[in-house]
Design an enzyme around this catalytic site. Sequence first.
Site: not given
Length: 270
Positions: A43, A73, A175, A189
């Site tokens: 993505g 897609l 950090c 996802c």
Amino acid sequence: MSDLSLDATQLDRYSRHIIMNGVGPAGQESLLDARVLVVGVGGLGAPTIQYLAAAGVGRLGIVDDDVVERSNLQRQVVHGDDDVGEKKVDSAARFVAQLNPDVTVEPHDERLGPENVRSLVDGYDFVVDGSDNFRTRYLVNDACTLAGISFSHGAIYRFEGQVTTFEGESPCYRCLFPEAPPAGTVPDCATTGVLGMLPGVIGTIQATETVKSLMDIGERLDGRLLSYDALAMSFEELPLGADPDCPVCGESGIDSIEEIEYAGSCAVAD
């Protein structure tokens, strides 16, 4: 303009860059001479690759060992329906070849790991981290920080994204996040979903940061984390400070990634 190395086709293709103050022919030539490594052709990597190729970045390395799935897609815009089942690096290379013949693609059909990360980033001017897992993010950070290579970090989650750039004496990713969160606490996802356009916004910002760094123009997100909320259509900027005790970029930091076990929390041993 006869002293330029750009040919007539390139003067036409990049004319909207060349006429800009701050870019001009020299800036475009610097892009054509540049080498950028994009980690992940998903993505975030897809829109980054699109715009870096269109901008004329001369050599694009792309790292991914996955194949195109139809569920990709909805957001991975360098792939099409005919590419389902193909290697992502091959699909992306074909896309770039059709878009801009000035760009040479260096496909790396392999998973980035401790054994190959240094050889993969070596020789590139800038690295774009479009990965979707903490292990790869820490590997990219540690290898680039130790090698002195500037890189862009992007991440997405449902309707939200974040992006920053690490350059020179700036803080590094450790950090900001010294260790990875416990396994299973941050869903991916595939579990929670992601708005298809969200990685386009973040990936395009990563491409913008890359081009600015290569041409050394403008202010980058060095020392700043930019957060984007697609539902609220809002951006928030947070300052990032270097941690003097950071195990990678701090004064007493490590000298080699061999000192890190890239599993679990990806922590640097005391």
